[in-house]
Design a protein around this motif. Sequence first.
Motif, PDB file in Angstrom:
ATOM      1  N   SER A 135       0.819  -1.208   0.000  1.00 20.52           N
ATOM      2  CA  SER A 135       0.000   0.000   0.000  1.00 20.52           C
ATOM      3  C   SER A 135       0.854   1.260   0.000  1.00 20.52           C
ATOM      4  CB  SER A 135      -0.948   0.006   1.210  1.00 20.52           C
ATOM      5  OG  SER A 135      -0.210  -0.100   2.419  1.00 20.52           O
ATOM      6  N   GLU A 136       2.085   1.168   0.528  1.00 22.10           N
ATOM      7  CA  GLU A 136       2.992   2.319   0.506  1.00 22.10           C
ATOM      8  C   GLU A 136       3.396   2.655  -0.928  1.00 22.10           C
ATOM      9  OE1 GLU A 136       4.465   4.312   2.969  1.00 22.10           O
ATOM     10  OE2 GLU A 136       2.989   3.483   4.358  1.00 22.10           O
ATOM     11  N   LEU A 137       3.563   1.620  -1.762  1.00 24.04           N
ATOM     12  CA  LEU A 137       3.911   1.870  -3.160  1.00 24.04           C
ATOM     13  C   LEU A 137       2.748   2.545  -3.881  1.00 24.04           C
ATOM     14  CD1 LEU A 137       5.832  -1.385  -4.138  1.00 24.04           C
ATOM     15  CD2 LEU A 137       6.655   0.688  -3.001  1.00 24.04           C
ATOM     16  N   LYS A 138       1.540   2.120  -3.559  1.00 24.48           N
ATOM     17  CA  LYS A 138       0.368   2.772  -4.149  1.00 24.48           C
ATOM     18  C   LYS A 138       0.311   4.237  -3.734  1.00 24.48           C
ATOM     19  CE  LYS A 138      -4.642   2.288  -4.631  1.00 24.48           C
ATOM     20  NZ  LYS A 138      -5.838   1.511  -4.236  1.00 24.48           N
ATOM     21  N   THR A 139       0.686   4.517  -2.486  1.00 24.10           N
ATOM     22  CA  THR A 139       0.710   5.898  -2.007  1.00 24.10           C
ATOM     23  C   THR A 139       1.732   6.719  -2.779  1.00 24.10           C
ATOM     24  OG1 THR A 139       0.018   5.238   0.217  1.00 24.10           O
ATOM     25  CG2 THR A 139       1.118   7.374  -0.005  1.00 24.10           C
ATOM     26  N   ILE A 140       2.911   6.161  -3.013  1.00 27.80           N
ATOM     27  CA  ILE A 140       3.936   6.864  -3.777  1.00 27.80           C
ATOM     28  C   ILE A 140       3.425   7.166  -5.177  1.00 27.80           C
ATOM     29  CG2 ILE A 140       6.196   6.600  -4.886  1.00 27.80           C
ATOM     30  CD1 ILE A 140       6.314   7.343  -1.933  1.00 27.80           C
ATOM     31  N   GLY A 141       2.750   6.207  -5.788  1.00 31.43           N
ATOM     32  CA  GLY A 141       2.172   6.434  -7.105  1.00 31.43           C
ATOM     33  C   GLY A 141       1.128   7.526  -7.106  1.00 31.43           C
ATOM     34  N   SER A 142       0.481   7.729  -5.961  1.00 29.93           N
ATOM     35  CA  SER A 142      -0.557   8.757  -5.861  1.00 29.93           C
ATOM     36  C   SER A 142       0.010  10.135  -5.587  1.00 29.93           C
ATOM     37  CB  SER A 142      -1.554   8.384  -4.752  1.00 29.93           C
ATOM     38  OG  SER A 142      -2.215   7.172  -5.045  1.00 29.93           O
ATOM     39  N   ILE A 143       1.063  10.222  -4.756  1.00 24.00           N
ATOM     40  CA  ILE A 143       1.567  11.546  -4.382  1.00 24.00           C
ATOM     41  C   ILE A 143       2.560  12.096  -5.399  1.00 24.00           C
ATOM     42  CG2 ILE A 143       1.219  11.046  -1.936  1.00 24.00           C
ATOM     43  CD1 ILE A 143       4.236  10.738  -1.647  1.00 24.00           C
ATOM     44  N   SER A 144       3.166  11.207  -6.195  1.00 21.80           N
ATOM     45  CA  SER A 144       4.097  11.696  -7.204  1.00 21.80           C
ATOM     46  C   SER A 144       3.333  12.236  -8.406  1.00 21.80           C
ATOM     47  CB  SER A 144       5.022  10.571  -7.667  1.00 21.80           C
ATOM     48  OG  SER A 144       5.776  10.989  -8.793  1.00 21.80           O
ATOM     49  N   PRO A 145       3.663  13.453  -8.846  1.00 17.09           N
ATOM     50  CA  PRO A 145       3.011  13.980 -10.049  1.00 17.09           C
ATOM     51  C   PRO A 145       3.584  13.415 -11.340  1.00 17.09           C
ATOM     52  CG  PRO A 145       4.579  15.582  -9.204  1.00 17.09           C
ATOM     53  CD  PRO A 145       4.553  14.438  -8.219  1.00 17.09           C
TER      54      PRO A 145
END
Length: 253
Positions: A135-145
């Motif tokens: 889920s942390e990787l999904k978060t990175i995918g979400s916060i990175s533009p």
Amino acid sequence: NALYQDQTITFGLAVTSDAVYDKQWALIIGINEYQNENDLGYAAEDAEEIRNILLNHYGYLEKNITLLKNEEATLQNIKTKLGEIASQTKQNDAFLIFFAGHGITQPTQEGGEMGYLLPVDGNKDNVYATCLPMSELKTIGSISPAKHVLFLMDACYGGLMALEYRSLGKDAPGYLAKLAREKSRQIITAGGKGEKVIEKAIWGHSAFTKNLISALRDNLADDGDGFITANELAVYLKKRVTIDSEYRQTPQI
């Protein structure tokens, strides 16, 4: 050569990187020597080889690649670097994350599964506090533009947060241009729940990275049109890794 990802495309070999991205970023992680788990033989070397391919074949700048090996790859360092790079990326950038190390799968209370990556200080007896959930990787995918984020995980686990994704036919008008323009987040893993990463001394690599190298450095996943889609890469890796591991490990996308 340019390396880029989209809903069906992963690596473009027919265009220059400048035509696709403003900047290309990478976080490369390889762990041989674990504090609490069995050691691996070639994960750190695999990480170094992927870094070299990005530098020598895909136009990545050394200053935009972060390499964490062995004792450097703590949970805190991995999370810090993920956050730092994600915050630096811009809308026309690419961000690639490669991880070679242990992965585990644990059941959730809802009856599903959650996959975790084990940092060098990870402990299977204290997963919540010491390991990195998918889920942390999904978060990175979400916060990175960044326009394109690609995770290449040389680890085996379940709980991949699988989502349906659209596939654009290669005969569609403007196929390559559309794939280079659209935003995407993708993950390719070395194997699934209950499988083991296969390494052999004769290769000097894991089965996954051995074939990832041939796909990228030697263009063996290209079907002849000058670029490699994620589907082509997945088909190549599934076939070759499954054979090389004697059917004990099958990559997932």
